[in-house]
Design an enzyme around this catalytic site. Structure first.
Site, short mmCIF file in Angstrom:
data_model
loop_
_atom_site.label_atom_id
_atom_site.label_comp_id
_atom_site.label_asym_id
_atom_site.label_seq_id
_atom_site.Cartn_x
_atom_site.Cartn_y
_atom_site.Cartn_z
N THR A 1 -31.21 69.31 -6.78
CA THR A 1 -30.91 69.50 -8.21
C THR A 1 -31.91 70.42 -8.90
O THR A 1 -31.65 70.85 -10.03
CB THR A 1 -30.95 68.15 -8.93
OG1 THR A 1 -32.31 67.65 -8.86
CG2 THR A 1 -30.02 67.13 -8.30
N ASP B 1 -43.55 80.41 -2.20
CA ASP B 1 -43.89 79.07 -2.65
C ASP B 1 -45.41 78.98 -2.80
O ASP B 1 -46.14 79.01 -1.81
CB ASP B 1 -43.38 78.03 -1.64
CG ASP B 1 -43.52 76.62 -2.18
OD1 ASP B 1 -42.50 75.94 -2.37
OD2 ASP B 1 -44.69 76.20 -2.44
N ARG C 1 -40.14 69.01 -7.16
CA ARG C 1 -38.79 69.51 -7.45
C ARG C 1 -37.82 68.92 -6.47
O ARG C 1 -37.97 69.10 -5.26
CB ARG C 1 -38.77 71.04 -7.24
CG ARG C 1 -39.24 71.81 -8.38
CD ARG C 1 -38.53 73.13 -8.53
NE ARG C 1 -38.65 74.07 -7.43
CZ ARG C 1 -38.17 75.31 -7.49
NH1 ARG C 1 -37.57 75.73 -8.57
NH2 ARG C 1 -38.30 76.12 -6.48
N ASP D 1 -47.14 76.04 -0.88
CA ASP D 1 -47.18 76.28 0.58
C ASP D 1 -48.20 77.35 0.92
O ASP D 1 -48.94 77.22 1.90
CB ASP D 1 -45.81 76.69 1.09
CG ASP D 1 -44.87 75.49 1.23
OD1 ASP D 1 -45.37 74.35 1.24
OD2 ASP D 1 -43.65 75.71 1.32
N1 URA Z 1 -42.31 77.51 -7.21
C1 URA Z 1 -42.94 78.38 -6.39
O1 URA Z 1 -43.94 78.04 -5.78
N2 URA Z 1 -42.42 79.62 -6.25
C2 URA Z 1 -41.33 80.03 -6.91
O2 URA Z 1 -40.92 81.18 -6.75
C3 URA Z 1 -40.69 79.11 -7.76
C4 URA Z 1 -41.19 77.86 -7.90
#
Ligand code: URA
Length: 211
Positions: free
Chosen positions: A110, A202, A106, A205
């Site tokens: 953007t 995330d 991502r 992560d």
């Molecule tokens: N990607 C993620 O890992 N967590 C989110 O909340 C949104 C996208």
């Protein structure tokens, strides 16, 4: 439970494990194990209606006709990186499945999905493709991955995630109305950074310990 093309998996084991994953102090090891376990349970759900055919088999006592899965072979298509968290659990249930890796990240400004890797089996048109990513947030990655799979011939795709935001569901359904969704929860909303709220943070992560 099905509503508007979304299969919501309310099984107590899935719901319990998802709540454990949401807890901010869950260890990396625990998070990864739970994602893998839920992957297995979601695989069970997404394959629930695969057609069966009766084939001749012989038990130690007698010949009989027994049901086996008919027709299309499966391909699992995780979106890198977090989608990989589902893969071992799914492969534990369907060890002969092929795997298509889809590398998207991502853009932090953007929030658009940028492709950096794509490697899939040749015969995608003959296969049921299970596209997977734990988080359906903006829907950009899932939409881009589905478009890529279709451009390589996939015609029968199902999308599996752990958590979805309403915004992601509507974008995905708008662009890929032919692809049904399986998810364990639909959360409230996205925040300004495109994260699902309340969500679980995330997923990549938390799986890989990169933050
Ligand atoms: N990607 C993620 O890992 N967590 C989110 O909340 C949104 C996208």
């Amino acid at each position: 439970m099905t509503a508007d093309g979304v299969n919501l998996i309310t099984h107590p084991l899935v719901q319990h494990k998802l709540s454990l994953m949401r807890e901010k102090d869950r260890s990396i090891k625990g998070f990864r194990e739970l994602l893998n376990e839920i992957g297995m349970l979601l695989c069970y759900e997404v394959t629930r209606d695969l057609p069966l055919e009766l084939v001749d088999i012989e038990t130690p006592l007698a010949p009989m006709k027994g049901p086996k899965i008919a027709g299309k072979k499966l391909t699992f298509a995780p979106i890198l990186r977090a989608g990989v968290g589902f893969l071992d659990g799914m492969l534990a249930l369907v060890p002969s499945a092929r795997v298509a890796h889809i590398g998207l990240y991502r853009d932090p400004e953007t929030l658009q999905a940028i492709e950096y890797y794509f490697k899939a089996p040749q015969d995608l048109s003959d296969r049921l493709v299970v596209l997977m990513d734990p988080m359906l947030a903006t829907g950009n990655s899932a939409c881009a991955a589905a478009t890529l799979l279709k451009s390589r011939g996939a015609r029968d795709i199902r999308f599996v995630c752990l958590l979805a935001a309403p915004e992601g569901i509507s974008r995905f359904q708008h662009q890929h109305a032919d692809i049904p969704i399986w998810t364990a929860a639909i959360d409230e909303r996205l925040n300004d950074h495109g994260y699902i709220v309340p969500g679980l943070g995330d997923a990549g992560d938390r799986m890989f310990g990169t933050k």
